[in-house]
Write a protein that holds these residues in place. Structure first.
Motif, PDB file in Angstrom:
ATOM      1  N   ARG A 248       0.981  -1.118   0.005  1.00 61.91           N
ATOM      2  CA  ARG A 248       0.000   0.156  -0.205  1.00 61.91           C
ATOM      3  C   ARG A 248       1.109   1.123  -0.099  1.00 61.91           C
ATOM      4  NH1 ARG A 248      -5.010  -1.928   4.249  1.00 61.91           N
ATOM      5  NH2 ARG A 248      -5.691  -3.564   2.821  1.00 61.91           N
ATOM      6  N   GLU A 249       1.497   1.421  -0.582  1.00 60.17           N
ATOM      7  CA  GLU A 249       2.878   2.372  -1.012  1.00 60.17           C
ATOM      8  C   GLU A 249       2.947   2.488  -2.513  1.00 60.17           C
ATOM      9  OE1 GLU A 249       4.789   3.898   1.094  1.00 60.17           O
ATOM     10  OE2 GLU A 249       3.908   3.006   2.982  1.00 60.17           O
ATOM     11  N   THR A 250       3.152   4.027  -2.901  1.00 57.05           N
ATOM     12  CA  THR A 250       2.732   4.903  -3.940  1.00 57.05           C
ATOM     13  C   THR A 250       4.233   5.288  -4.310  1.00 57.05           C
ATOM     14  OG1 THR A 250       2.975   7.133  -3.096  1.00 57.05           O
ATOM     15  CG2 THR A 250       0.569   5.730  -3.496  1.00 57.05           C
ATOM     16  N   PHE A 251       5.006   5.167  -5.528  1.00 57.60           N
ATOM     17  CA  PHE A 251       6.082   5.542  -5.626  1.00 57.60           C
ATOM     18  C   PHE A 251       6.155   6.328  -6.942  1.00 57.60           C
ATOM     19  CE2 PHE A 251       5.589   1.988  -8.336  1.00 57.60           C
ATOM     20  CZ  PHE A 251       5.420   2.191  -9.551  1.00 57.60           C
ATOM     21  N   ARG A 252       7.222   7.383  -7.485  1.00 54.34           N
ATOM     22  CA  ARG A 252       7.251   8.101  -8.394  1.00 54.34           C
ATOM     23  C   ARG A 252       8.662   8.017  -9.483  1.00 54.34           C
ATOM     24  NH1 ARG A 252      10.132  12.532  -9.303  1.00 54.34           N
ATOM     25  NH2 ARG A 252      11.366  12.821  -7.134  1.00 54.34           N
ATOM     26  N   THR A 253       7.945   7.599 -10.372  1.00 57.20           N
ATOM     27  CA  THR A 253       8.533   7.189 -11.843  1.00 57.20           C
ATOM     28  C   THR A 253       9.380   8.603 -12.578  1.00 57.20           C
ATOM     29  OG1 THR A 253       7.601   5.308 -12.546  1.00 57.20           O
ATOM     30  CG2 THR A 253       8.933   5.962 -13.356  1.00 57.20           C
ATOM     31  N   MET A 254      10.579   8.592 -12.186  1.00 59.39           N
ATOM     32  CA  MET A 254      11.174   9.926 -12.943  1.00 59.39           C
ATOM     33  C   MET A 254      11.605   9.355 -14.093  1.00 59.39           C
ATOM     34  SD  MET A 254      15.104  11.201 -11.910  1.00 59.39           S
ATOM     35  CE  MET A 254      16.050  12.736 -13.525  1.00 59.39           C
ATOM     36  N   LEU A 255      11.646   8.372 -14.508  1.00 60.08           N
ATOM     37  CA  LEU A 255      12.471   7.858 -16.151  1.00 60.08           C
ATOM     38  C   LEU A 255      12.038   6.136 -16.085  1.00 60.08           C
ATOM     39  CD1 LEU A 255      14.163   7.555 -18.366  1.00 60.08           C
ATOM     40  CD2 LEU A 255      16.156   6.953 -17.326  1.00 60.08           C
ATOM     41  N   GLU A 256      11.996   6.101 -17.721  1.00 59.74           N
ATOM     42  CA  GLU A 256      11.588   4.775 -17.904  1.00 59.74           C
ATOM     43  C   GLU A 256      11.704   4.830 -18.650  1.00 59.74           C
ATOM     44  OE1 GLU A 256       7.473   3.323 -19.186  1.00 59.74           O
ATOM     45  OE2 GLU A 256       6.445   3.532 -17.143  1.00 59.74           O
ATOM     46  N   THR A 257      12.498   3.840 -19.374  1.00 59.50           N
ATOM     47  CA  THR A 257      12.874   3.261 -20.338  1.00 59.50           C
ATOM     48  C   THR A 257      13.702   1.933 -20.564  1.00 59.50           C
ATOM     49  OG1 THR A 257      15.595   3.396 -21.861  1.00 59.50           O
ATOM     50  CG2 THR A 257      15.051   3.933 -19.094  1.00 59.50           C
ATOM     51  N   GLY A 258      13.927   1.728 -22.481  1.00 59.69           N
ATOM     52  CA  GLY A 258      14.577  -0.229 -22.343  1.00 59.69           C
ATOM     53  C   GLY A 258      15.830   0.018 -22.116  1.00 59.69           C
ATOM     54  N   SER A 259      16.567   1.105 -22.406  1.00 60.31           N
ATOM     55  CA  SER A 259      17.694   0.863 -22.060  1.00 60.31           C
ATOM     56  C   SER A 259      18.682   0.420 -20.718  1.00 60.31           C
ATOM     57  CB  SER A 259      18.637   2.296 -22.552  1.00 60.31           C
ATOM     58  OG  SER A 259      19.675   2.120 -22.453  1.00 60.31           O
ATOM     59  N   VAL A 260      18.657  -0.614 -20.274  1.00 61.07           N
ATOM     60  CA  VAL A 260      19.376  -0.154 -18.972  1.00 61.07           C
ATOM     61  C   VAL A 260      20.698   0.232 -18.495  1.00 61.07           C
ATOM     62  CG1 VAL A 260      20.605  -2.449 -17.834  1.00 61.07           C
ATOM     63  CG2 VAL A 260      18.440  -3.022 -18.998  1.00 61.07           C
ATOM     64  N   GLN A 261      21.275   0.426 -19.939  1.00 56.96           N
ATOM     65  CA  GLN A 261      22.909   0.801 -19.261  1.00 56.96           C
ATOM     66  C   GLN A 261      22.527   2.337 -18.410  1.00 56.96           C
ATOM     67  OE1 GLN A 261      25.922  -0.212 -19.150  1.00 56.96           O
ATOM     68  NE2 GLN A 261      24.749  -2.261 -19.768  1.00 56.96           N
ATOM     69  N   THR A 262      21.695   2.776 -19.966  1.00 52.99           N
ATOM     70  CA  THR A 262      20.346   4.426 -19.319  1.00 52.99           C
ATOM     71  C   THR A 262      20.240   4.571 -18.203  1.00 52.99           C
ATOM     72  OG1 THR A 262      19.919   4.927 -21.372  1.00 52.99           O
ATOM     73  CG2 THR A 262      18.879   5.837 -19.502  1.00 52.99           C
ATOM     74  N   LEU A 263      19.657   3.697 -17.550  1.00 54.09           N
ATOM     75  CA  LEU A 263      19.171   3.072 -16.174  1.00 54.09           C
ATOM     76  C   LEU A 263      20.226   3.352 -15.029  1.00 54.09           C
ATOM     77  CD1 LEU A 263      16.355   0.670 -16.632  1.00 54.09           C
ATOM     78  CD2 LEU A 263      16.020   3.261 -15.728  1.00 54.09           C
ATOM     79  N   LYS A 264      21.345   2.146 -15.529  1.00 58.77           N
ATOM     80  CA  LYS A 264      22.118   2.472 -14.650  1.00 58.77           C
ATOM     81  C   LYS A 264      23.086   3.967 -14.474  1.00 58.77           C
ATOM     82  CE  LYS A 264      23.985  -2.093 -16.391  1.00 58.77           C
ATOM     83  NZ  LYS A 264      25.021  -2.727 -16.534  1.00 58.77           N
ATOM     84  N   GLN A 265      23.432   3.994 -15.817  1.00 64.10           N
ATOM     85  CA  GLN A 265      24.025   5.895 -15.573  1.00 64.10           C
ATOM     86  C   GLN A 265      23.792   6.472 -14.602  1.00 64.10           C
ATOM     87  OE1 GLN A 265      26.690   5.521 -16.934  1.00 64.10           O
ATOM     88  NE2 GLN A 265      27.177   7.458 -16.165  1.00 64.10           N
ATOM     89  N   PHE A 266      21.726   6.476 -15.252  1.00 61.93           N
ATOM     90  CA  PHE A 266      20.868   7.532 -14.326  1.00 61.93           C
ATOM     91  C   PHE A 266      21.055   7.045 -12.055  1.00 61.93           C
ATOM     92  CE2 PHE A 266      19.651   9.730 -17.852  1.00 61.93           C
ATOM     93  CZ  PHE A 266      19.218  10.883 -17.228  1.00 61.93           C
ATOM     94  N   ALA A 267      21.183   6.156 -11.941  1.00 59.66           N
ATOM     95  CA  ALA A 267      21.402   5.476 -10.720  1.00 59.66           C
ATOM     96  C   ALA A 267      23.286   6.029 -10.363  1.00 59.66           C
ATOM     97  CB  ALA A 267      21.082   4.275 -10.863  1.00 59.66           C
ATOM     98  N   MET A 268      24.186   5.769 -11.394  1.00 59.23           N
ATOM     99  CA  MET A 268      24.836   6.007 -10.607  1.00 59.23           C
ATOM    100  C   MET A 268      25.387   7.253 -10.465  1.00 59.23           C
ATOM    101  SD  MET A 268      28.069   3.538 -12.942  1.00 59.23           S
ATOM    102  CE  MET A 268      26.911   3.575 -14.894  1.00 59.23           C
ATOM    103  N   LEU A 269      24.513   8.771 -11.005  1.00 57.84           N
ATOM    104  CA  LEU A 269      24.535   9.985 -11.079  1.00 57.84           C
ATOM    105  C   LEU A 269      23.907  10.660  -9.812  1.00 57.84           C
ATOM    106  CD1 LEU A 269      24.922  10.723 -14.818  1.00 57.84           C
ATOM    107  CD2 LEU A 269      26.975  11.107 -13.159  1.00 57.84           C
ATOM    108  N   GLY A 270      22.710   9.660  -9.273  1.00 57.69           N
ATOM    109  CA  GLY A 270      22.375  10.148  -7.698  1.00 57.69           C
ATOM    110  C   GLY A 270      20.921  10.295  -8.047  1.00 57.69           C
ATOM    111  N   PHE A 271      20.625   9.748  -9.091  1.00 54.42           N
ATOM    112  CA  PHE A 271      19.311  11.131  -9.629  1.00 54.42           C
ATOM    113  C   PHE A 271      18.044   9.646  -8.917  1.00 54.42           C
ATOM    114  CE2 PHE A 271      21.895  12.231 -13.418  1.00 54.42           C
ATOM    115  CZ  PHE A 271      21.610  13.721 -13.209  1.00 54.42           C
TER     116      PHE A 271
END
Length: 294
Positions: free
Chosen positions: A212-235
């Motif tokens: 029963r918790e919500t979450f906010r999506t900042m980025l949605e993409t099919g690229s795993v590399q992009t997701l990892k890059q954004f996570a590594m930069l602290g987003f």
């Protein structure tokens, strides 16, 4: 009855489009149209309704499609059993989702090619839904995917291995050193997720809804590399199969959160149609999947 007519019929019925069917079969569109007309004449029924550019099966076409698939599978089985060679050769058509294709399939195919160099590969990348359709329509020989456990009656899961998902962040993220991370902790930070409909996002969303918790999506993409890059930069926080981030975790570019919520587990599965003839090339692929660490 010419088996080519059956194959053309199944392809048009799957794609709902004569032009796309012709491209896939390697024929001119006029040839596919002629093949369907010949089949309709032989059967004495209309198989398709053509509504503008849209092609739909008639009720008779829907009924015949069931038997057409069975005929094609029987033909392939008979052809294979009568083959003089029991050594893997020819073309092996493999369907895989994006994650498996990038992280797991290369090692499997490298080993396969070393042992059976006469086999050529044809690889189709698709979603879980697409892979299921391709298996049922005999467009692929076998599928390798990451998802919840499959239980489709027409399909047989030959190999099933549990795989954990991980919540990943930059090492200096506020949650990186927290002893236990619960769904309510995650809800305070933006999420970086694989595109809508992906098994990773579906499972994470189900776990959050169950808590029963919500979450906010900042980025949605099919690229795993992009997701990892954004996570590594602290987003934000990304949710990926753990095997996708081993190198980044080892190099301290990403940190794995100490997740204390409901289990985030999926399965790597190797699947074929239950009626599919297990050719020497498919049998060899299944054995390699069982024998090597991938």
């Amino acid at each position: 009855m010419d088996i080519r007519l059956i194959n053309a019929f199944i392809t048009v019925a799957t794609l709902h489009n004569f032009t796309q069917a012709a491209d896939q079969l390697g024929y001119a569109q006029s040839s596919v149209t002629s093949q369907i007309q010949m089949l309709e004449k032989e059967l004495g029924v209309r198989l398709f309704d053509r509504l503008g550019k849209k092609v739909c099966l008639t009720p008779e076409g829907e009924e015949f499609l069931i038997y057409a698939r069975e005929l094609l599978c029987s033909w392939e089985k008979a052809k294979g059993l009568l083959s003089s060679s029991k050594f893997p050769r020819g073309i092996l058509t493999i369907g895989a989702d994006e994650s498996i294709c990038a992280a797991k399939l290369p090692k499997l195919l490298e080993e396969y090619h070393k042992q059976y160099p006469e086999v050529e590969f044809s690889i189709k990348i698709g979603s879980t839904d697409e892979l299921e359709i391709w298996l049922k329509e005999n467009q692929i020989d076998i599928a390798v995917l990451l998802d919840r456990a499959w239980h489709a009656p027409e399909l047989k899961v030959e190999i099933q291995r549990e795989e954990s998902l991980a919540l990943l962040v930059s090492p200096d993220h506020p949650l990186a050193y927290k002893e236990s991370v619960f769904p309510h902790d995650v809800s305070n930070y933006p999420m970086l997720l694989v595109s809508h409909g992906c098994c990773c996002q579906n499972l994470f969303q189900a776990v959050m809804e169950d808590a029963r918790e919500t979450f906010r999506t900042m980025l949605e993409t099919g690229s795993v590399q992009t997701l990892k890059q954004f996570a590594m930069l602290g987003f934000g926080i990304t949710v990926l199969p753990l095997y996708e981030a081993h190198d980044e975790i080892a190099a301290h570019r990403l940190a794995k959160l100490n997740w204390a919520g409901k289990d985030l587990k999926l399965f790597i599965q190797v699947v074929h149609h239950r009626d599919k003839w297990i050719s020497p090339s498919i049998e060899a692929f299944l054995k390699i999947c069982e024998d090597i660490e991938w």
